[in-house]
Design an enzyme around this catalytic site. Structure first.
Site, PDB file in Angstrom:
ATOM      1  N   ARG A  14      -7.014   1.363  15.957  1.00  0.00           N
ATOM      2  CA  ARG A  14      -7.528   2.643  15.425  1.00  0.00           C
ATOM      3  C   ARG A  14      -7.995   2.496  13.973  1.00  0.00           C
ATOM      4  O   ARG A  14      -7.846   1.431  13.369  1.00  0.00           O
ATOM      5  CB  ARG A  14      -6.481   3.736  15.565  1.00  0.00           C
ATOM      6  CG  ARG A  14      -5.210   3.523  14.770  1.00  0.00           C
ATOM      7  CD  ARG A  14      -4.242   4.644  15.141  1.00  0.00           C
ATOM      8  NE  ARG A  14      -2.947   4.468  14.565  1.00  0.00           N
ATOM      9  CZ  ARG A  14      -2.590   4.907  13.367  1.00  0.00           C
ATOM     10  NH1 ARG A  14      -3.461   5.518  12.591  1.00  0.00           N
ATOM     11  NH2 ARG A  14      -1.366   4.726  12.913  1.00  0.00           N
ATOM     12  N   VAL A  62       2.465  -8.099  12.562  1.00  0.00           N
ATOM     13  CA  VAL A  62       2.047  -9.152  11.624  1.00  0.00           C
ATOM     14  C   VAL A  62       3.181  -9.647  10.729  1.00  0.00           C
ATOM     15  O   VAL A  62       3.045 -10.678  10.078  1.00  0.00           O
ATOM     16  CB  VAL A  62       0.844  -8.710  10.746  1.00  0.00           C
ATOM     17  CG1 VAL A  62      -0.389  -8.480  11.580  1.00  0.00           C
ATOM     18  CG2 VAL A  62       1.187  -7.491   9.897  1.00  0.00           C
ATOM     19  N   SER A 140      -7.582  -2.590  -1.366  1.00  0.00           N
ATOM     20  CA  SER A 140      -7.785  -1.162  -1.668  1.00  0.00           C
ATOM     21  C   SER A 140      -8.169  -1.005  -3.132  1.00  0.00           C
ATOM     22  O   SER A 140      -7.708  -1.769  -3.991  1.00  0.00           O
ATOM     23  CB  SER A 140      -6.504  -0.373  -1.418  1.00  0.00           C
ATOM     24  OG  SER A 140      -6.676   0.956  -1.885  1.00  0.00           O
ATOM     25  N   TYR A 153       2.428   0.180  -2.540  1.00  0.00           N
ATOM     26  CA  TYR A 153       1.112  -0.043  -1.908  1.00  0.00           C
ATOM     27  C   TYR A 153       0.152  -0.749  -2.873  1.00  0.00           C
ATOM     28  O   TYR A 153      -0.518  -1.722  -2.516  1.00  0.00           O
ATOM     29  CB  TYR A 153       0.553   1.310  -1.462  1.00  0.00           C
ATOM     30  CG  TYR A 153      -0.738   1.253  -0.689  1.00  0.00           C
ATOM     31  CD1 TYR A 153      -0.757   0.866   0.645  1.00  0.00           C
ATOM     32  CD2 TYR A 153      -1.946   1.599  -1.286  1.00  0.00           C
ATOM     33  CE1 TYR A 153      -1.952   0.827   1.366  1.00  0.00           C
ATOM     34  CE2 TYR A 153      -3.137   1.578  -0.576  1.00  0.00           C
ATOM     35  CZ  TYR A 153      -3.135   1.180   0.745  1.00  0.00           C
ATOM     36  OH  TYR A 153      -4.315   1.142   1.450  1.00  0.00           O
ATOM     37  N   LYS A 157      -1.540  -4.492  -2.507  1.00  0.00           N
ATOM     38  CA  LYS A 157      -2.993  -4.717  -2.428  1.00  0.00           C
ATOM     39  C   LYS A 157      -3.482  -5.584  -3.594  1.00  0.00           C
ATOM     40  O   LYS A 157      -4.410  -6.387  -3.435  1.00  0.00           O
ATOM     41  CB  LYS A 157      -3.727  -3.372  -2.393  1.00  0.00           C
ATOM     42  CG  LYS A 157      -3.433  -2.540  -1.137  1.00  0.00           C
ATOM     43  CD  LYS A 157      -3.867  -3.248   0.140  1.00  0.00           C
ATOM     44  CE  LYS A 157      -3.741  -2.354   1.366  1.00  0.00           C
ATOM     45  NZ  LYS A 157      -4.175  -3.032   2.606  1.00  0.00           N
ATOM     46  N   ILE A 186     -11.240   6.510   2.190  1.00  0.00           N
ATOM     47  CA  ILE A 186     -11.993   6.480   3.444  1.00  0.00           C
ATOM     48  C   ILE A 186     -11.416   7.540   4.381  1.00  0.00           C
ATOM     49  O   ILE A 186     -10.193   7.684   4.473  1.00  0.00           O
ATOM     50  CB  ILE A 186     -11.869   5.073   4.103  1.00  0.00           C
ATOM     51  CG1 ILE A 186     -12.271   3.959   3.108  1.00  0.00           C
ATOM     52  CG2 ILE A 186     -12.675   4.993   5.394  1.00  0.00           C
ATOM     53  CD1 ILE A 186     -13.681   4.039   2.571  1.00  0.00           C
TER      54      ILE A 186
HETATM   55  P1  NAP Z   1      -4.427   3.325  10.078  1.00  0.00           P
HETATM   56  O1  NAP Z   1      -5.360   4.308  10.706  1.00  0.00           O
HETATM   57  O2  NAP Z   1      -3.005   3.717   9.814  1.00  0.00           O
HETATM   58  O3  NAP Z   1      -4.448   1.981  10.967  1.00  0.00           O
HETATM   59  C1  NAP Z   1      -3.645   0.885  10.638  1.00  0.00           C
HETATM   60  C2  NAP Z   1      -3.412   0.088  11.901  1.00  0.00           C
HETATM   61  O4  NAP Z   1      -2.541  -1.028  11.577  1.00  0.00           O
HETATM   62  C3  NAP Z   1      -2.678   0.913  12.970  1.00  0.00           C
HETATM   63  O5  NAP Z   1      -3.243   0.670  14.233  1.00  0.00           O
HETATM   64  C4  NAP Z   1      -1.262   0.397  12.878  1.00  0.00           C
HETATM   65  O6  NAP Z   1      -0.555   0.494  14.087  1.00  0.00           O
HETATM   66  C5  NAP Z   1      -1.504  -1.070  12.516  1.00  0.00           C
HETATM   67  N1  NAP Z   1      -0.301  -1.686  11.979  1.00  0.00           N
HETATM   68  C6  NAP Z   1       0.608  -1.162  11.129  1.00  0.00           C
HETATM   69  N2  NAP Z   1       1.595  -2.019  10.892  1.00  0.00           N
HETATM   70  C7  NAP Z   1       1.328  -3.127  11.626  1.00  0.00           C
HETATM   71  C8  NAP Z   1       1.990  -4.362  11.829  1.00  0.00           C
HETATM   72  N3  NAP Z   1       3.160  -4.639  11.215  1.00  0.00           N
HETATM   73  N4  NAP Z   1       1.442  -5.278  12.652  1.00  0.00           N
HETATM   74  C9  NAP Z   1       0.265  -5.018  13.286  1.00  0.00           C
HETATM   75  N5  NAP Z   1      -0.405  -3.867  13.131  1.00  0.00           N
HETATM   76  C10 NAP Z   1       0.116  -2.929  12.327  1.00  0.00           C
HETATM   77  O7  NAP Z   1      -4.982   2.817   8.686  1.00  0.00           O
HETATM   78  P2  NAP Z   1      -6.491   2.683   8.140  1.00  0.00           P
HETATM   79  O8  NAP Z   1      -6.761   3.849   7.265  1.00  0.00           O
HETATM   80  O9  NAP Z   1      -7.433   2.360   9.243  1.00  0.00           O
HETATM   81  O10 NAP Z   1      -6.314   1.424   7.179  1.00  0.00           O
HETATM   82  C11 NAP Z   1      -6.668   0.095   7.561  1.00  0.00           C
HETATM   83  C12 NAP Z   1      -6.563  -0.791   6.334  1.00  0.00           C
HETATM   84  O11 NAP Z   1      -7.419  -0.290   5.307  1.00  0.00           O
HETATM   85  C13 NAP Z   1      -5.149  -0.841   5.744  1.00  0.00           C
HETATM   86  O12 NAP Z   1      -4.888  -2.144   5.275  1.00  0.00           O
HETATM   87  C14 NAP Z   1      -5.247   0.123   4.568  1.00  0.00           C
HETATM   88  O13 NAP Z   1      -4.306  -0.175   3.574  1.00  0.00           O
HETATM   89  C15 NAP Z   1      -6.666  -0.120   4.110  1.00  0.00           C
HETATM   90  N6  NAP Z   1      -7.245   0.986   3.324  1.00  0.00           N
HETATM   91  C16 NAP Z   1      -7.403   2.229   3.862  1.00  0.00           C
HETATM   92  C17 NAP Z   1      -7.955   3.234   3.075  1.00  0.00           C
HETATM   93  C18 NAP Z   1      -8.183   4.623   3.597  1.00  0.00           C
HETATM   94  O14 NAP Z   1      -8.616   5.484   2.814  1.00  0.00           O
HETATM   95  N7  NAP Z   1      -7.955   4.909   4.854  1.00  0.00           N
HETATM   96  C19 NAP Z   1      -8.312   2.970   1.752  1.00  0.00           C
HETATM   97  C20 NAP Z   1      -8.120   1.708   1.246  1.00  0.00           C
HETATM   98  C21 NAP Z   1      -7.592   0.706   2.047  1.00  0.00           C
HETATM   99  P3  NAP Z   1       0.504   1.697  14.348  1.00  0.00           P
HETATM  100  O15 NAP Z   1       0.072   2.884  13.578  1.00  0.00           O
HETATM  101  O16 NAP Z   1       0.505   1.850  15.808  1.00  0.00           O
HETATM  102  O17 NAP Z   1       1.806   1.173  13.809  1.00  0.00           O
END
Ligand code: NAP
Length: 245
Positions: A14, A62, A140, A153, A157, A186
């Site tokens: 997702r 992971v 991030s 966090y 990062k 995002i």
């Molecule tokens: P998200 O919607 O919460 O998706 C994260 C995915 O990683 C989920 O499917 C989650 O699975 C999985 N995950 C969590 N822990 C895990 C583990 N130990 N092993 C394997 N998979 C694992 O987050 P997102 O917003 O798409 O973010 C993706 C990346 O972008 C992250 O690294 C985040 O820090 C970075 N990021 C996001 C934003 C933002 O604004 N959204 C901004 C900067 C950086 P479950 O939920 O099923 O546990």
């Protein structure tokens, strides 16, 4: 320029990981989708296959070295190689510093930083033999700027960016590039959880005056994963609407 390349993406079922997998698949890559939730990952892989992409689902955490070894094994058995690794799995456990629990610090550092280390160590052994690889870490903007309430966090990062540079230097001889993408704010489940007024307030800090989309990040990952961007390594590419320059 990722046609027939094999891409392993963590946290693929997702959010940003899913968009990255879809964008790479749209350019002809084969997908190894890794996530903790097997059902969600299998459903996503079924969608990819229905659209004509070769893909395999792997349940894996992971932070668990044995799971990481299993991801690589499945990828190798299915596609015989891994060309692209996207360390995308990430979590938040926000709290002000003085109230932050040890377990919240440990959980975030474990997934966001140690998880990337374990995956990179395992996959780079294979990439070293191949003399080809693209490793892309999803960092991030707050790892660059800091953010109140996110000491764990932001530290994870910022650490990921250091890991990116160190691995880039170490793996360059093997024709493996290592880069990071640092998203700004995002629109995903992570930011949907914020109240509307908080999201509007965030947008006022962004020169492009909007939250980014998961596709904004995915398109940058495809660029860095491409065969024709092999002279870029050790870089952090900000995709943040100008929020940090
Ligand atoms: P998200 O919607 O919460 O998706 C994260 C995915 O990683 C989920 O499917 C989650 O699975 C999985 N995950 C969590 N822990 C895990 C583990 N130990 N092993 C394997 N998979 C694992 O987050 P997102 O917003 O798409 O973010 C993706 C990346 O972008 C992250 O690294 C985040 O820090 C970075 N990021 C996001 C934003 C933002 O604004 N959204 C901004 C900067 C950086 P479950 O939920 O099923 O546990």
């Amino acid at each position: 320029m990722v046609q027939d390349r094999v891409a392993l993406i963590t946290g693929a079922s997702r959010g940003i990981g899913r968009s990255i997998a879809l964008a790479l698949a749209a350019q002809g890559a084969k997908i190894v989708a890794v996530d903790v939730d097997l059902q969600a990952t299998e459903n996503f892989v079924a969608e990819l296959k229905a659209a004509g992409t070769e893909a395999v689902a792997v349940q894996g955490n992971v932070t668990v070295a044995a799971d990481v070894e299993q991801m690589v094994k499945v990828a190798k058995e299915t596609f015989d190689r891994i060309d692209i690794l996207v360390n995308n799995a990430g979590i938040t456990r926000d709290a002000l510093l003085i109230r932050m629990k040890d377990e919240d610090w440990d959980a975030v550092l474990d997934v966001n930083l140690k998880g990337a280390f374990l995956c990179t160590r395992a996959v780079s052994r294979l990439m070293t033999k191949q003399r080809h690889g693209r490793i892309i870490n999803i960092a991030s903007v707050v790892g660059q700027m800091g953010n109140a309430g996110q000491a764990n966090y932001c530290a994870s990062k910022a650490g990921l960016m250091g890991l990116t540079r160190s691995n880039a230097r170490e793996l360059a001889k093997r024709n493996i590039t290592v880069n990071a993408v640092a998203p700004g704010f995002i629109a995903t489940a992570m930011t949907d959880a914020l109240p509307e007024e908080k999201r509007q307030e965030l947008a006022t800090q962004i020169p492009l005056a909007r939250l980014g989309s998961a596709d904004d990040i995915a398109n940058t990952v495809v660029f860095l994963a491409s065969d024709n961007t092999g002279y870029i390594t050790g870089q952090v590419i900000g995709v943040n609407g100008g929020m940090y320059m």
